[in-house]
Design an enzyme around this catalytic site. Structure first.
Site, PDB file in Angstrom:
ATOM      1  N   GLU A   6      -5.660  -8.957   1.018  1.00 49.22           N
ATOM      2  CA  GLU A   6      -5.707  -8.657   2.482  1.00 49.22           C
ATOM      3  C   GLU A   6      -6.992  -8.071   2.189  1.00 49.22           C
ATOM      4  O   GLU A   6      -7.122  -7.269   1.560  1.00 49.22           O
ATOM      5  CB  GLU A   6      -5.196  -6.780   2.847  1.00 49.22           C
ATOM      6  CG  GLU A   6      -3.857  -7.327   3.660  1.00 49.22           C
ATOM      7  CD  GLU A   6      -2.997  -5.625   4.243  1.00 49.22           C
ATOM      8  OE1 GLU A   6      -3.774  -5.144   4.866  1.00 49.22           O
ATOM      9  OE2 GLU A   6      -1.751  -5.351   4.350  1.00 49.22           O
ATOM     10  N   GLU A  53       0.773  -1.358  -0.083  1.00 51.09           N
ATOM     11  CA  GLU A  53       0.246  -0.054  -0.055  1.00 51.09           C
ATOM     12  C   GLU A  53       0.911   1.148   0.015  1.00 51.09           C
ATOM     13  O   GLU A  53       0.659   1.977   0.864  1.00 51.09           O
ATOM     14  CB  GLU A  53      -1.297  -0.142   0.945  1.00 51.09           C
ATOM     15  CG  GLU A  53      -1.808  -1.141   1.372  1.00 51.09           C
ATOM     16  CD  GLU A  53      -2.825  -1.609   2.042  1.00 51.09           C
ATOM     17  OE1 GLU A  53      -2.666  -0.071   3.370  1.00 51.09           O
ATOM     18  OE2 GLU A  53      -3.794  -1.911   1.911  1.00 51.09           O
TER      19      GLU A  53
END
Ligand code: FCB
Length: 445
Positions: free
Chosen positions: A351, A163
């Site tokens: 995720e 991220e």
């Protein structure tokens, strides 16, 4: 009933700072998160990752739990400052921990998936300018090469960054993540160097001559929807999408930054002179797969007094304890868009998961039916997508166990395994037992 193909992989995910603890052991030096946690007012009730889940000492017990749940793979990250406590100073003791963990995983038939950077930038790197210094690209590449050299025998599945949006925009523009800066120009520079360091690490990986190993990047992607059909709201939503999604997808897959946003940013952040010739070619180097982290959707409207003239609106769907709306259709929309506009690379959902206010029942059971519903609805969407040829190869549930949830400290529980942070006792929640059954039967009933 929904069935998953034989080669679809089921996993669980964690990250170093969120679970390891042992913050000063075996030569580890501090990261920007150690410092951030110790800055008053930054993290919920002054919580830190000093002890976290004490995974550094309890990794064997944790691998046993992974085995019990039956996952095919386990995603974890490496703490850069354990391996390099100072610039250029390799610490074999720090690496030993990961070698032991990986051996234990392999002994138990669990494939390790390694993430090189999950936000815990060493303080030494920060003190040398952090991601604002273009040399950070070189430091990251050197770190990556050392890890490749040490672990190449046993790790086949690699991801560079987790991220980049959070590490750059949340950390350098919004100030809610370490290092807590509030400067849009810095955030854009940090994002660029992080992406460039991804390219540099993949380049090194290719040169290393790995045989069956694969490498990719992990992006958090989340669709934006306008609250109304008005032109203003639709355009606002596209701008917000630009910063969260396109600002990272475009350079990785199209070797360019989105022009519409560039025009806006140049006015507030100055010239893009930090982008040098050849950078975008490097950033868009071919990956073997894309990792997608997905949690929720965003509902937005036009709003005059914000930087991008765009503001979040509270939706009315059911929410998790984070206040995030539960919207599996958003995952569907993101994947369809990726396939249409960006890439045909294999996709892994690296995720997905949910925090709820778990209650310990009679001291031994956590009846987390809401979490089961959340996971189930997202897995069903994945199965749906795959039936339509989306080629999603695997799913990593966040998270193996309750852990340090960044600015929320230990107040938000994402685990499918409950952790009593006073005694470090682990208890499998109902969701863990449910996931075990799904993996065993490769079926959702
Ligand atoms: C993601 C992070 C992960 C965890 C989950 C809830 O953005 O990658 O570390 O905090 O959110």
């Amino acid at each position: 009933m929904v069935k998953f193909e034989k080669n679809f992989i089921f996993g669980l995910a964690t990250s170093s700072y969120q679970i390891e603890g042992a913050a000063t052991e075996d030569g580890r030096s501090p990261s920007i998160w150690d410092t951030f946690c110790k800055t008053p007012g930054k993290v919920y009730e002054g919580h830190t990752g000093d002890v976290a889940c004490d995974h550094y000492h309890r990794y064997k017990e944790d691998v046993k739990i992974l085995k019990e749940i039956g996952v095919n793979t386990y995603r974890f990250s490496i703490s850069w400052s354990r391996i390099f406590p100072e610039y250029g100073k390799y610490n074999p003791k720090g690496m030993e921990f990961y070698k032991k963990l990986i051996d234990e995983l392999i002994r138990n038939d669990i494939e390790p998936t390694v993430t090189l950077f999950h936000w815990d930038l060493p303080m030494w790197a920060y003190n040398m300018g952090g991601w604002l210094n273009r040399d950070s690209v070189k430091w990251f590449q050197e770190y990556a090469v050392k890890v490749f050299e040490e672990l190449n025998d046993s790790v086949k599945f690699w991801t560079t960054h987790n991220e980049p949006f959070c590490a750059s925009i949340l950390g350098y523009n919004l100030g809610v993540h370490a290092p807590g800066h509030k400067n849009i120009r810095e955030a854009l520079i940090a994002a660029h160097h992080i992406l460039l360091s991804h390219g540099a690490a993949v380049e090194a990986f290719r040169e290393f001559g790995f045989k069956d190993s694969k490498i990719g990047i992990i992006l958090n992607l989340s669709p934006f929807y306008p609250v109304s059909d008005s032109k203003e709201d639709i355009e606002a939503s596209y701008r917000c999408d630009g910063l969260s999604n396109r600002w990272f997808l475009d350079p990785v897959f199209k070797a360019s930054y989105p022009e519409d946003l560039k025009k806006i940013f140049i006015k507030m952040a100055g010239e893009f002179d930090f982008i040098k010739d050849g950078d975008l070619q490097k950033i868009s180097i071919k990956n073997d797969f894309l990792g997608v982290n997905y949690y929720s959707r965003n509902l937005v409207k036009f709003f005059q007094d914000s930087k991008l003239n765009c503001q979040s609106v509270k939706g009315n769907l059911k929410k998790t304890a984070m206040g995030w709306e539960i919207y599996p259709e958003g995952l569907y929309d993101i994947i369809v868009r990726l396939r249409k506009e960006y890439t045909q690379l294999p996709i892994y959902i690296t995720e997905n998961g949910a925090a709820f206010d778990d209650v310990l029942f009679e001291g031994k059971q956590i009846k987390d039916a809401e979490r089961i519903d959340y996971i189930k609805s997202h897995l069903m969407k994945i199965a749906d997508l795959n039936r339509q040829g989306a080629d999603i190869k695997g799913y990593y549930l966040w998270s193996l166990m309750d852990n340090f949830e960044w600015t929320y400290g230990y107040s938000k529980r994402f685990g499918i395994v409950y952790v009593d942070f006073k005694t470090q006792e682990r208890i499998l929640k109902d969701s863990a037992l449910w996931y075990k059954d799904v993996i065993k039967n490769r079926t959702i009933k």
